[in-house]
Design a protein around this motif. Structure first.
Motif, PDB file in Angstrom:
ATOM      1  N   THR A 280      13.375  -7.513  11.454  1.00 15.92           N
ATOM      2  CA  THR A 280      14.456  -8.306  12.039  1.00 15.92           C
ATOM      3  C   THR A 280      13.941  -9.301  13.055  1.00 15.92           C
ATOM      4  O   THR A 280      14.620 -10.280  13.378  1.00 15.92           O
ATOM      5  N   HIS A 281      12.733  -9.102  13.579  1.00 12.19           N
ATOM      6  CA  HIS A 281      12.154 -10.075  14.501  1.00 12.19           C
ATOM      7  C   HIS A 281      11.944 -11.414  13.794  1.00 12.19           C
ATOM      8  O   HIS A 281      12.022 -12.473  14.401  1.00 12.19           O
TER       9      HIS A 281
ATOM     10  N   HIS B  52      13.023 -17.362  10.703  1.00 10.32           N
ATOM     11  CA  HIS B  52      12.497 -17.231   9.339  1.00 10.32           C
ATOM     12  C   HIS B  52      13.474 -16.446   8.470  1.00 10.32           C
ATOM     13  O   HIS B  52      13.076 -15.748   7.542  1.00 10.32           O
ATOM     14  N   SER B  53      14.752 -16.531   8.804  1.00  9.73           N
ATOM     15  CA  SER B  53      15.737 -15.693   8.121  1.00  9.73           C
ATOM     16  C   SER B  53      15.837 -16.003   6.637  1.00  9.73           C
ATOM     17  O   SER B  53      15.990 -15.094   5.817  1.00  9.73           O
ATOM     18  N   ALA B  54      15.744 -17.285   6.269  1.00 10.76           N
ATOM     19  CA  ALA B  54      15.891 -17.636   4.852  1.00 10.76           C
ATOM     20  C   ALA B  54      14.802 -16.970   4.011  1.00 10.76           C
ATOM     21  O   ALA B  54      15.068 -16.370   2.965  1.00 10.76           O
TER      22      ALA B  54
ATOM     23  N   PRO C 164      22.764 -12.706   0.929  1.00  8.55           N
ATOM     24  CA  PRO C 164      23.430 -11.807   1.878  1.00  8.55           C
ATOM     25  C   PRO C 164      24.787 -12.354   2.313  1.00  8.55           C
ATOM     26  O   PRO C 164      25.040 -13.556   2.255  1.00  8.55           O
ATOM     27  N   VAL C 165      25.646 -11.450   2.744  1.00  7.87           N
ATOM     28  CA  VAL C 165      26.992 -11.838   3.180  1.00  7.87           C
ATOM     29  C   VAL C 165      27.191 -11.426   4.635  1.00  7.87           C
ATOM     30  O   VAL C 165      26.523 -10.513   5.143  1.00  7.87           O
ATOM     31  N   THR C 166      28.099 -12.085   5.294  1.00 12.07           N
ATOM     32  CA  THR C 166      28.460 -11.694   6.656  1.00 12.07           C
ATOM     33  C   THR C 166      29.418 -10.509   6.599  1.00 12.07           C
ATOM     34  O   THR C 166      30.021 -10.223   5.556  1.00 12.07           O
ATOM     35  N   TRP C 167      29.575  -9.844   7.712  1.00 14.59           N
ATOM     36  CA  TRP C 167      30.491  -8.698   7.749  1.00 14.59           C
ATOM     37  C   TRP C 167      31.926  -9.148   7.511  1.00 14.59           C
ATOM     38  O   TRP C 167      32.698  -8.446   6.845  1.00 14.59           O
TER      39      TRP C 167
END
Length: 541
Positions: A242-243, A249-251, A288-291
């Motif tokens: 998660t860092h 660098h999320s993508a 991925p999706v948001t909550w």
């Protein structure tokens, strides 16, 4: 309320202790009397006792023998021995076998009251002990699958409260983070046997969960059983990864995680087929999706899973979670909304029910969704009517308006029909509840008036109306504003006054007819309430 049973073969001792304890206002005890060990056993067989105040030397069964029987039946019951025996050995044996205290009859009322108060405090302390917390945790662990399902269902409401969900996640030890997006996966057992045992089906689901958990051990993983055939897997990158998300660098990370999910689902599928001989289908989002977007993604994936592709068995699909042109938020599952409406109605929560019904009817933006919600609500209300009036033919309601959507010119008119019928149902439920309560109270009053000289203990009265004694006490107080013991005392006093005024019966005969074992006890009871003895009252009339 704490129940205390007095046991002694000397009636004078039993009655004296009963009167003393009854007149000690701060004790709040429910008192019972037994004039022999055998009578005590009969009481203890009928109802739980919290404290037993008993003599030791009694004919037939000694107090120590009675104690062993009590402990075998009610292990938490506190035993207090009250005796004239001064033998140290007897006292030691009594305490060694589990009695709370050992009091000589010569020590007086204060010693008895002190011992009873200590026993009462011990009982209260036990209810606060860690043992009960451990039991609660164990029970919660057994209920976790249902609690997890309820938690996940709450996420399918697009307007869910993040703070409430987060608090629930902490309670249920759910390792996911609301600060990160997630990858939801729906799994389905294919070709399940129609006549399969429900227990076997659940075991199969647990087996699939365990297999998935093992393969996804390097990710943050959580699974929920939805029903006998479906489960959902919720996946996030592991903690050390998660860092990378925070480092912009999320993508890349999510592409890596998405690829890992797809490949791992393939391994889970193969393992289920090889070890369980069971084909399983999985569907996941392409990204991925948001909550807050979970409800739409879930609805779309479930829809695509039902439509299927190929033979519809052993499918492994990835879909756009926001497919079907975006547009309005999807509805939460209709069954979930109907379950909540039914719960609110069954609990008699009128205002929350009406508010939620308005919300449910106002949610659909597509006509097809509105039709589904409309007829689901109609079926729910009709079922409630049938429950309240079994065998009803519906002649007292507008079934045409209820089950024919086209009779309403606007959705507001349809909603008003539901609201009117709902208020009628809620009102009828209250009437029936009040009627049943009144019937219970009237039955009690009639029995008390006709059996003043009989057993009017709370246990006996509870047996007559088929209620738990403690609940009966609470119900009576809620319904009348008075304690049941106060009513019994008032009726006894009124009957005693009537007999003193209209009959030549002697005082001890009147005492017996209104439920007192001794004339002395009756006289003290009478004078305490009228400031006159029975003889003085009779002389004045």
């Amino acid at each position: 309320m704490i129940r205390l049973l007095i046991v002694d073969d000397e009636p004078y001792t039993v009655d004296g202790l009963y009167e003393m304890l009854e007149n000690t206002a701060d004790l709040e005890l429910e008192l019972y009397r037994a004039y022999a060990p055998e009578e005590a056993v009969e009481w203890l067989t009928r109802t739980k006792m919290d404290i037993v105040l008993s003599d030791i030397r009694m004919p037939g069964m000694t107090g120590l023998e009675l104690q062993k029987w009590v402990v075998s039946q009610w292990p938490r019951c506190k035993i207090i021995f009250l005796t004239g025996i001064r033998e140290l050995q007897t006292a030691q044996e009594a305490i060694r076998t589990g009695s709370v205290d050992y009091i000589l009859k010569t020590e007086g009322d204060e010693a008895i009251l002190r011992s009873i108060r200590k026993a009462m405090e011990d009982l209260r302390e036990e209810t606060r002990s860690d043992q009960f917390m451990l039991q609660a945790k164990e029970q919660m662990h057994k209920a976790l699958p249902l609690l997890h399902r309820e938690w996940f269902t709450s996420l399918l409401d697009p307007h869910f409260s993040g703070s409430m969900v987060q608090a629930r996640m902490q309670e249920l030890d759910i390792p996911l983070s609301l600060d990160l997006e997630l990858i939801p996966v729906i799994g389905r057992i294919d070709r399940s046997e129609e006549n399969a045992d429900s227990r076997d089906q659940m075991l199969l689901l647990y087996a699939i969960q365990n297999i998935a958990a093992e393969f996804f051990e390097t990710a943050v993983f959580f699974s929920v059983n939805l029903d006998a055939n479906h489960l959902v897997l919720l996946i996030q990158p592991s903690g050390h990864e998660t860092h990378e998300v925070k480092a912009c660098h999320s993508a890349a990370l999510w592409r890596k995680t998405g690829s890992f999910v797809q490949g791992t689902l393939e391994s889970v599928q193969e393992t289920c087929l090889r070890l369980l001989e069971q084909p399983v289908s999985f569907i996941s989002p392409a990204y991925p999706v948001t909550w807050t977007g979970l409800s739409r993604a879930y609805a779309n994936m479930r829809h695509k899973l039902v439509l299927g592709i190929g033979t519809g068995v052993g499918m492994l699909m990835s879909v756009d979670p926001l497919d079907e042109g975006g547009g309005s938020d999807p509805l939460p599952p209709v069954r979930m909304m109907m379950d909540k409406l039914e719960r609110l109605m069954n609990e008699g929560l009128e205002e929350p029910f009406i508010e939620y019904l308005k919300e449910v009817l106002g949610r659909p933006t597509k006509f097809a969704d509105y039709v589904q919600v409309y007829y689901s609500v109609a079926a729910l209300l009709l079922a409630q009517l049938e429950w309240l009036n079994p065998g009803t033919d519906g002649s007292d309601i507008d079934l045409e308006g209820l089950f024919n959507l086209s009779t309403h010119s606007t959705s507001e008119q349809a909603a008003q029909t539901f609201l009117t019928l709902s208020l009628l149902i809620l009102s009828r439920r209250r009437e029936l509840q009040d009627e049943r309560t009144s019937q219970v109270i009237n039955k009690l009053h009639q029995h008390i008036c006709h059996h003043l000289d009989g057993d009017l203990s709370l246990t006996k009265l509870a047996e007559i109306v088929y209620l738990n004694p403690t609940y009966l006490s609470v119900l009576y107080k809620q319904s009348t504003g008075n304690n049941l013991s106060e009513y019994i005392a008032r009726i006894r006093l009124e009957k005693a006054k009537e007999l003193l005024e209209t009959t030549p019966l002697k005082i001890h005969e009147i005492a017996e007819k209104v439920g007192f074992e001794t004339a002395g006890y009756f006289t003290r009871f009478f004078k305490k309430r009228l400031n006159l003895t029975p003889q003085e009252f009779r002389a004045k009339t």
